[in-house]
Design an enzyme around this catalytic site. Sequence first.
Site, short mmCIF file in Angstrom:
data_model
loop_
_atom_site.label_atom_id
_atom_site.label_comp_id
_atom_site.label_asym_id
_atom_site.label_seq_id
_atom_site.Cartn_x
_atom_site.Cartn_y
_atom_site.Cartn_z
CB CYS A 223 -9.95 5.35 0.07
SG CYS A 223 -8.46 6.06 0.79
CG ASP B 244 -1.77 1.22 1.35
OD1 ASP B 244 -2.25 1.69 0.30
OD2 ASP B 244 -1.98 1.75 2.46
CB SER B 245 0.21 4.79 -0.69
OG SER B 245 -0.99 4.84 0.06
CD GLU C 154 -1.94 8.71 7.24
OE1 GLU C 154 -0.92 8.87 7.90
OE2 GLU C 154 -2.18 7.70 6.54
CB CYS D 248 -2.67 1.13 -2.53
SG CYS D 248 -2.81 2.87 -2.89
CG HIS E 15 -6.43 6.30 4.97
ND1 HIS E 15 -5.65 5.58 4.09
CD2 HIS E 15 -5.58 6.98 5.77
CE1 HIS E 15 -4.38 5.82 4.37
NE2 HIS E 15 -4.31 6.66 5.38
N GLY F 256 -2.73 9.17 -3.71
CA GLY F 256 -4.01 9.60 -4.26
C GLY F 256 -4.03 10.97 -4.89
#
Length: 266
Positions: free
Chosen positions: A184, A10-11, A152, A73, A186, A43
């Site tokens: 996504c 993932d990123s 985050e 991701c 997150h 993104g």
Amino acid sequence: MNKNPIGVFDSGIGGLTVVKEIRKILPDEDIVYLGDTARLPYGTKSVDAIMQFSIENAEFLISRGAKFIVIACYSSTSVALDVVQKKCSVPIIGVIKPGVEQALAITKTGRIGVIGTSLTIYSGAYEKAFKEFNTRCEILGRACPLFVPLVEEGWLDHQATELIAQAYLQPLKEDNIDTLLLGCTHFPLLMPVIKKIMGDIHYVDASVEVGRELAQQLKENKLENPRGLGNLSIYLTDLSMNFKEIGERFLAEPMRNFSRISLKGA
Ligand code: DGL
């Protein structure tokens, strides 16, 4: 080969939500995870950059013995799945198709909303994936880029998050969707605030479906490891101040075995 680990990238550390689901469904499999935290976010970057980063990430996992790769991701899956599949010698799946299948299975009205990063939404990857199923569903995409830094920051139920979510999601609400795809890594952490605004509709968090798809593909490719130890090794290209706290929120267990590594460009 069966004893080799599954590679996941993932990123950043958001992809640990996918790892969490894989560990539930395949507890015996070893997993090597790469989070490209030094180059996060993906993104908001260009297609070319994300293709290059994704190839480097996959090559790193293969160098660690990965027998199968999951691109956790959504931004990377949107623009780089095909190119990484062509470049690499091991089977690779992304996170878009499993979620699309699930959305198609549960929608009643055929009005499906998709939220993701700007790259994911403007790439048209979801429209393309839905088209492959020959569906007449109406797909309504909405980029929600500010959700990533809010998660985050840990602002999961902050007033500011609710205001921003309201601004992003109101048009989808007015469009009368009956199913919302969380496109996504997150966004599952914002589920309570998203539900508060969107109300009683269907929600698709593809991480569970990705775990199922992986289990099936390992079986088909005869790559299962029923007697593994279930080890998880986490590699990050940068160790930011609060990576452990955030990572454990995604993983829902303590992050034990992690280290920093350098990739070419990171
Ligand atoms: N992992 C990214 C995704 O799922 C979100 C964070 C980023 O922008 O890199 O699209």
